[in-house]
Design an enzyme around this catalytic site. Sequence first.
Site, PDB file in Angstrom:
ATOM      1  N   SER A  50     -15.272  81.683  65.713  1.00  0.00           N
ATOM      2  CA  SER A  50     -15.645  80.260  65.698  1.00  0.00           C
ATOM      3  C   SER A  50     -16.054  79.723  64.330  1.00  0.00           C
ATOM      4  O   SER A  50     -16.220  78.510  64.186  1.00  0.00           O
ATOM      5  CB  SER A  50     -16.776  80.003  66.692  1.00  0.00           C
ATOM      6  N   LYS A  53     -13.957  77.058  62.964  1.00  0.00           N
ATOM      7  CA  LYS A  53     -14.080  75.680  63.457  1.00  0.00           C
ATOM      8  C   LYS A  53     -14.686  74.738  62.418  1.00  0.00           C
ATOM      9  O   LYS A  53     -14.490  73.527  62.476  1.00  0.00           O
ATOM     10  CB  LYS A  53     -14.889  75.670  64.758  1.00  0.00           C
ATOM     11  N   TYR A 177      -5.113  77.462  68.437  1.00  0.00           N
ATOM     12  CA  TYR A 177      -6.561  77.733  68.498  1.00  0.00           C
ATOM     13  C   TYR A 177      -6.847  79.245  68.448  1.00  0.00           C
ATOM     14  O   TYR A 177      -7.656  79.704  67.636  1.00  0.00           O
ATOM     15  CB  TYR A 177      -7.140  77.106  69.778  1.00  0.00           C
ATOM     16  N   TYR A 229     -24.484  76.827  69.036  1.00  0.00           N
ATOM     17  CA  TYR A 229     -24.463  76.514  70.473  1.00  0.00           C
ATOM     18  C   TYR A 229     -25.891  76.303  70.994  1.00  0.00           C
ATOM     19  O   TYR A 229     -26.677  75.637  70.327  1.00  0.00           O
ATOM     20  CB  TYR A 229     -23.722  77.617  71.263  1.00  0.00           C
ATOM     21  N   VAL A 247     -18.113  84.857  67.434  1.00  0.00           N
ATOM     22  CA  VAL A 247     -18.374  86.041  68.273  1.00  0.00           C
ATOM     23  C   VAL A 247     -17.893  87.344  67.631  1.00  0.00           C
ATOM     24  O   VAL A 247     -18.134  88.420  68.177  1.00  0.00           O
ATOM     25  CB  VAL A 247     -17.791  85.932  69.712  1.00  0.00           C
TER      26      VAL A 247
HETATM   27  N1  GLN Z   1     -12.094  82.571  70.072  1.00  0.00           N
HETATM   28  C1  GLN Z   1     -13.384  82.577  70.706  1.00  0.00           C
HETATM   29  C2  GLN Z   1     -13.310  81.896  72.051  1.00  0.00           C
HETATM   30  O1  GLN Z   1     -12.629  80.953  72.172  1.00  0.00           O
HETATM   31  C3  GLN Z   1     -14.359  81.897  69.815  1.00  0.00           C
HETATM   32  C4  GLN Z   1     -15.761  81.854  70.393  1.00  0.00           C
HETATM   33  C5  GLN Z   1     -16.851  82.048  69.383  1.00  0.00           C
HETATM   34  O2  GLN Z   1     -16.663  82.621  68.299  1.00  0.00           O
HETATM   35  N2  GLN Z   1     -18.048  81.645  69.739  1.00  0.00           N
HETATM   36  O3  GLN Z   1     -13.916  82.310  73.011  1.00  0.00           O
END
Ligand code: GLN
Length: 295
Positions: A50, A53, A177, A229, A247
């Site tokens: 993420s 992003k 994505y 988050y 993650v």
């Molecule tokens: N690719 C992961 C997902 O979509 C990204 C989530 C994350 O890093 N928090 O679940």
Amino acid sequence: MRQRPDRGEVATYIPELARVDPQAFGLVVIDADGSVAAGGDSDVAFSIQSISKVFTLTLALGMVGDRLWRRVGREPSGSPFNSIVQLERERGIPRNPFINAGAIAVTDVILSGHQPREALGEILRFMQFVADDPSIAIDERVAASEQRTGFRNSALANYMKSFGVIENPVDFTLGVYFHHCAIAMTCRQLAKAGRFLAHSGRNPATGHFVVQPERARRINAVMLTCGHYDGSGEFAYRVGLPGKSGVGGGILAIAPGKASIAVWSPGLDEAGNSHLGRIALEALTKRMGWSIFGV
Ligand code: GLN
């Protein structure tokens, strides 16, 4: 720091991420002069997930400007990163660009008018440009692993599509994505990539303005309020910097005017943020007096 036993749990819902060594730990700080302090596994590539992003948000704002905010909000969600609950109440508009639903909507904006391969190439080239490193690549095994198991993201995308928030075929948007989440980078590359956010939109290494100062400030604001988050409040309380987690166990943190920082430790806390990464950043900002809220 790397000796500490309390490391959290490695993400297993993307099978390929479960294979990562939970003992890995890397940290890189690049200050305003370009001095680099590196420790641990700072040159081992990991899945940025993420953290990508932040860069897709920057790219999408560059493409459509403030019109982006019609498709995605900029308020903290208070829900887990992959939650679907809020989408029904708010008619398919995700709360912010960093929860999965919001990032999928941002990816869809980048994809519009392009083939998936072109859009992905655009994102990867942008990452290479901001990090000033053409060797950055996508880990295809991680992308394929998530593509096979990403049922929840597929649900989010289809649900948004039902409200007309996703323009492109859902599989195309999700394909882009999953692949941008699977970009692999080292802490050193990531800290370099974040420098424009620490220095009012300009990368001091190249002299390039990536974005205008106002936009850099606003991206930092969204990182501060939404980058972790439903752990964003705790991160602000303990670390006091704009930050974005993934993650894969990475965190990019920005000390405005002072430094760009990347840390990696794969074990996660309940909110899906690097457990030891946050502790390391807390110790660092305290020591340096870098919290944006004061010493
Ligand atoms: N690719 C992961 C997902 O979509 C990204 C989530 C994350 O890093 N928090 O679940």
